[in-house]
Design an enzyme around this catalytic site. Sequence first.
Site, PDB file in Angstrom:
ATOM      1  N   HIS A 109      15.878 -74.487  12.816  1.00 45.33           N
ATOM      2  CA  HIS A 109      15.552 -74.544  14.200  1.00 45.33           C
ATOM      3  C   HIS A 109      15.344 -72.903  14.900  1.00 45.33           C
ATOM      4  O   HIS A 109      16.320 -72.391  14.357  1.00 45.33           O
ATOM      5  CB  HIS A 109      16.707 -75.689  14.448  1.00 45.33           C
ATOM      6  CG  HIS A 109      16.193 -75.716  15.908  1.00 45.33           C
ATOM      7  ND1 HIS A 109      15.371 -76.672  16.017  1.00 45.33           N
ATOM      8  CD2 HIS A 109      16.970 -75.376  16.786  1.00 45.33           C
ATOM      9  CE1 HIS A 109      15.248 -76.729  17.284  1.00 45.33           C
ATOM     10  NE2 HIS A 109      15.725 -76.353  18.040  1.00 45.33           N
ATOM     11  N   MET A 151       7.218 -81.157  11.575  1.00 43.47           N
ATOM     12  CA  MET A 151       6.981 -81.628  12.789  1.00 43.47           C
ATOM     13  C   MET A 151       7.113 -82.809  13.404  1.00 43.47           C
ATOM     14  O   MET A 151       7.183 -83.432  14.342  1.00 43.47           O
ATOM     15  CB  MET A 151       5.739 -80.983  12.958  1.00 43.47           C
ATOM     16  CG  MET A 151       5.772 -79.503  13.135  1.00 43.47           C
ATOM     17  SD  MET A 151       7.199 -78.689  13.754  1.00 43.47           S
ATOM     18  CE  MET A 151       7.293 -78.713  15.592  1.00 43.47           C
ATOM     19  N   ARG A 152       7.385 -83.612  12.376  1.00 41.25           N
ATOM     20  CA  ARG A 152       7.870 -85.463  12.510  1.00 41.25           C
ATOM     21  C   ARG A 152       9.627 -85.913  11.984  1.00 41.25           C
ATOM     22  O   ARG A 152       9.922 -85.225  11.554  1.00 41.25           O
ATOM     23  CB  ARG A 152       7.153 -85.817  11.644  1.00 41.25           C
ATOM     24  CG  ARG A 152       5.528 -86.443  12.292  1.00 41.25           C
ATOM     25  CD  ARG A 152       4.858 -87.726  11.320  1.00 41.25           C
ATOM     26  NE  ARG A 152       2.869 -86.785  11.277  1.00 41.25           N
ATOM     27  CZ  ARG A 152       2.945 -87.203  12.816  1.00 41.25           C
ATOM     28  NH1 ARG A 152       3.779 -87.634  13.796  1.00 41.25           N
ATOM     29  NH2 ARG A 152       1.813 -86.723  12.847  1.00 41.25           N
ATOM     30  N   GLY A 159       3.584 -72.755   6.940  1.00 44.47           N
ATOM     31  CA  GLY A 159       4.325 -72.834   5.891  1.00 44.47           C
ATOM     32  C   GLY A 159       5.082 -70.868   5.644  1.00 44.47           C
ATOM     33  O   GLY A 159       5.223 -70.574   4.536  1.00 44.47           O
ATOM     34  N   SER A 160       5.220 -70.967   6.405  1.00 48.06           N
ATOM     35  CA  SER A 160       6.351 -69.041   6.834  1.00 48.06           C
ATOM     36  C   SER A 160       7.456 -69.558   6.131  1.00 48.06           C
ATOM     37  O   SER A 160       7.434 -68.472   4.922  1.00 48.06           O
ATOM     38  CB  SER A 160       5.663 -68.226   7.553  1.00 48.06           C
ATOM     39  OG  SER A 160       6.626 -68.590   8.504  1.00 48.06           O
ATOM     40  N   ASN A 161       7.836 -70.258   6.793  1.00 48.73           N
ATOM     41  CA  ASN A 161       9.630 -69.830   6.251  1.00 48.73           C
ATOM     42  C   ASN A 161       9.433 -70.507   4.887  1.00 48.73           C
ATOM     43  O   ASN A 161      10.286 -70.154   3.540  1.00 48.73           O
ATOM     44  CB  ASN A 161      10.013 -71.807   6.591  1.00 48.73           C
ATOM     45  CG  ASN A 161      10.944 -70.924   8.067  1.00 48.73           C
ATOM     46  OD1 ASN A 161      11.836 -69.681   7.523  1.00 48.73           O
ATOM     47  ND2 ASN A 161       9.921 -71.057   9.238  1.00 48.73           N
TER      48      ASN A 161
HETATM   49  C1  GRF Z   1       9.893 -72.160  12.743  1.00 46.21           C
HETATM   50  O1  GRF Z   1       9.697 -71.758  13.506  1.00 46.21           O
HETATM   51  C2  GRF Z   1      10.700 -73.158  12.965  1.00 46.21           C
HETATM   52  O2  GRF Z   1      11.666 -73.104  13.128  1.00 46.21           O
HETATM   53  C3  GRF Z   1      10.069 -74.349  13.596  1.00 46.21           C
HETATM   54  O3  GRF Z   1       8.797 -74.377  13.006  1.00 46.21           O
HETATM   55  C4  GRF Z   1       8.367 -72.886  12.948  1.00 46.21           C
HETATM   56  C5  GRF Z   1       7.207 -73.081  11.525  1.00 46.21           C
HETATM   57  O4  GRF Z   1       6.753 -72.162  11.582  1.00 46.21           O
HETATM   58  N1  GRF Z   1      11.103 -76.052  13.233  1.00 46.21           N
HETATM   59  P1  GRF Z   1       6.516 -71.863   9.647  1.00 46.21           P
HETATM   60  O5  GRF Z   1       4.970 -73.181   9.113  1.00 46.21           O
HETATM   61  O6  GRF Z   1       7.747 -71.811   8.499  1.00 46.21           O
HETATM   62  O7  GRF Z   1       5.429 -70.802   9.826  1.00 46.21           O
END
Ligand code: GRF
Length: 202
Positions: free
Chosen positions: A109, A90-91, A12-14
């Site tokens: 992505h 991831m799905r 969940g860093s994004n």
């Molecule tokens: C990120 O690299 C995103 O681009 C990919 O999965 C990763 C998720 O990282 N789809 P986070 O959970 O946001 O830390």
Amino acid sequence: MKKIAVLASGRGSNFSAVIERIRDRTIPAVCVALITDNPDARAIDRATEAGIPSVVVDYRAYPDRKAYEVDLLAAIQATGADLIVLAGYMRILGDRIVNACAGRMINIHPALLPSFSGLHAQRQALEYGVRVAGCTVHFVDTGMDSGPIILQQCVPVLEGDDEEMLTERILREEHRILPEAVRLFCEDRLTISGRRVLVKQG
Ligand code: GRF
């Protein structure tokens, strides 16, 4: 004020990068929910810390994909979100969900699309031997990482890079362009024209 819902499966860093930019008012929006397929996602803790409700739609609790997607779509719609952000979800989402959210669902992505779609994009880039890697924010369509591109950022691939080093360098840029794309959407500055996304100047 736009409402956004974030779908994330893991760390969940994004997601955190987006809610940070909401908190400092860079993004004119309110995050109304985190939705996850993973009851152990670290993203849930981040939501809790930020006072954002989380909803778990656990794939393993369903007899088949269709039943899962019915509930997932219901969960998305129940948030009333104007924008759905896939931030490490991831799905693969089925056509029903994608079509119900057409033009208002975006994904981050970790590659310069259309190169290296799908899983392990950073590893694919290293194995291919490209000199320039990067990340892409795009609208979601029914293909795999194939929708109209909103923003991209390139990063160099350096001689000594391993997958972890490249992933980290790309991630830093993800944390910048994902919130930026969310901001542009929330300011009503994005128009989809065929495969292209037009960005109205602010
Ligand atoms: C990120 O690299 C995103 O681009 C990919 O999965 C990763 C998720 O990282 N789809 P986070 O959970 O946001 O830390």
